[in-house]
Design an enzyme around this catalytic site. Structure first.
Site, short mmCIF file in Angstrom:
data_model
loop_
_atom_site.label_atom_id
_atom_site.label_comp_id
_atom_site.label_asym_id
_atom_site.label_seq_id
_atom_site.Cartn_x
_atom_site.Cartn_y
_atom_site.Cartn_z
N ARG A 230 0.84 -1.18 0.00
CA ARG A 230 0.00 0.00 0.00
C ARG A 230 0.89 1.24 0.00
NH1 ARG A 230 -2.29 -3.43 4.09
NH2 ARG A 230 -4.41 -4.13 3.57
N LYS B 44 -2.32 -2.13 7.92
CA LYS B 44 -3.50 -1.59 8.58
C LYS B 44 -3.66 -2.20 9.96
CE LYS B 44 -6.36 -0.30 4.60
NZ LYS B 44 -7.65 -0.50 3.93
N HIS C 179 -1.95 2.47 -5.89
CA HIS C 179 -2.77 1.30 -5.60
C HIS C 179 -2.97 0.42 -6.83
CE1 HIS C 179 -4.47 -0.12 -1.91
NE2 HIS C 179 -5.57 -0.52 -2.50
N ARG D 246 -0.38 -2.12 -6.83
CA ARG D 246 -0.70 -3.17 -5.85
C ARG D 246 -1.72 -4.15 -6.44
NH1 ARG D 246 -1.26 -4.53 -0.25
NH2 ARG D 246 -3.41 -4.81 0.45
N HIS E 23 -4.32 -8.81 3.85
CA HIS E 23 -5.77 -8.73 4.03
C HIS E 23 -6.18 -9.53 5.25
CE1 HIS E 23 -6.60 -7.81 -0.50
NE2 HIS E 23 -6.29 -6.73 0.19
N TYR F 121 -9.96 -10.41 -6.70
CA TYR F 121 -8.99 -10.60 -7.78
C TYR F 121 -9.30 -11.84 -8.61
CZ TYR F 121 -6.47 -6.97 -5.39
OH TYR F 121 -6.13 -5.77 -4.80
#
Length: 303
Positions: free
Chosen positions: A149, A173, A242, A245, A268, A277
């Site tokens: 990210r 995150k 992004h 990514r 994730h 994806y």
């Protein structure tokens, strides 16, 4: 405490205990202030006075005012988290947002570059002595090599990178750390950048990527440098960090088919986030199916 004071106390909890990013904190502030205004307009003076019907009315009112499904989902998530905290602190006895769902949203497929476009973007040989170009090359290679990210890339310190072992320690995150592999070409670009980084970096500056002022590079500067590179290389697409990514995720999934591995690489928390994806690869999968399945090929079945 007043309802407004309770919101501020909750944001302090998010900042100091959960250590959320300033951007996430700002989203909580906006969403909960909107709920405060809604309650104030209807004479609801305590958080215990907001019931499930009130929450549904809030969602409906904001939807009619033009709020997107994604914005409403974020608001409801913030409200649920807030009530969870209120209940824990003894300020409320129920969570009126627990069973409320916002309008369904169509999840857009992330934009990606194909392998040829990635090569077009990255196959650049920075001029010797051009420190900024060497920095840019290292940044772009690492973005694509490791699927980082934007905030993860810019948050890296030199100590997070181990070129010898080919890995980087990333703070993702929710302050979750993960180790991500760094590919051979990215390691070469990073080595070239580190050899001249001292020409830009201020003394004792820990950041891996620094601006010409010698301090940690800003998100806006990264986005602008990437757009400049895309234009210079003649790419016909709008490019942002992004998108690299997303391209990383799609290309690794195409080659490996290992959704769990891609989930770990991307950091994730939930595999449902990664599953988007799989939709990008449908055309390729359909072609494989048509070529391989005995009952999908024209004229192959025996009567």
């Amino acid at each position: 405490m007043t309802p407004g004071e309770q919101v501020r106390a909750f944001r302090d909890h998010l900042r100091h205990e959960r250590r959320l990013s300033p951007r996430t904190l700002d989203s909580y502030r906006r969403d909960l202030n909107a709920v405060l205004q809604y309650c104030d307009d209807r004479g609801i003076n305590t958080w215990s006075g907001l019931d499930v019907h009130g929450v549904r009315g809030l969602v409906g009112a904001r939807h009619r005012a033009g709020a997107s499904p994604a914005s409403l989902a974020r608001l409801l998530s913030a409200l649920r988290s807030f009530y969870h905290w209120l209940i824990r602190e003894g300020h409320a006895g129920h969570n009126p947002a627990a069973g409320v769902r916002g309008p369904k949203r169509r999840r857009p497929l992330p934009g990606t570059l194909d392998a040829d476009q990635v090569s077009q973007l990255l196959n650049v040989d920075p001029a010797a002595g051009d420190v900024v170009a060497l920095r840019d090359q290292a940044m772009f290679e690492l973005l694509y090599s490791s699927g980082l990210r934007r905030a993860e890339l810019l948050g890296l310190d030199c100590s997070d990178l181990n070129i010898a072992t080919g890995e980087v320690q990333v703070l993702g995150k929710g302050s979750k750390q993960r180790r991500v592999p760094v590919g051979r070409i990215a390691r070469q670009a990073l080595g070239a950048w580190l050899a001249c980084r001292g020409e830009l970096a201020a003394p004792d500056e820990p950041a891996l990527f620094v601006s010409q002022r010698g301090t940690r590079l800003s998100p806006g500067a990264l986005a602008q440098r990437l757009k400049t590179r895309a234009r210079a290389q003649g790419l016909p697409v709008r490019l942002n960090p992004h998108k690299l990514r997303h391209s990383f995720a799609s290309h690794v999934l195409q080659s490996s088919g290992d959704l769990r591995a891609v989930q770990e690489l991307l950091g994730h928390a939930n595999i449902s986030t990664t599953q988007i994806y799989t939709h990008l690869d449908f055309q390729r999968l359909a072609e494989v199916y048509d070529a391989a399945h005995p009952r999908a090929r024209d004229g192959r079945e025996k009567g």
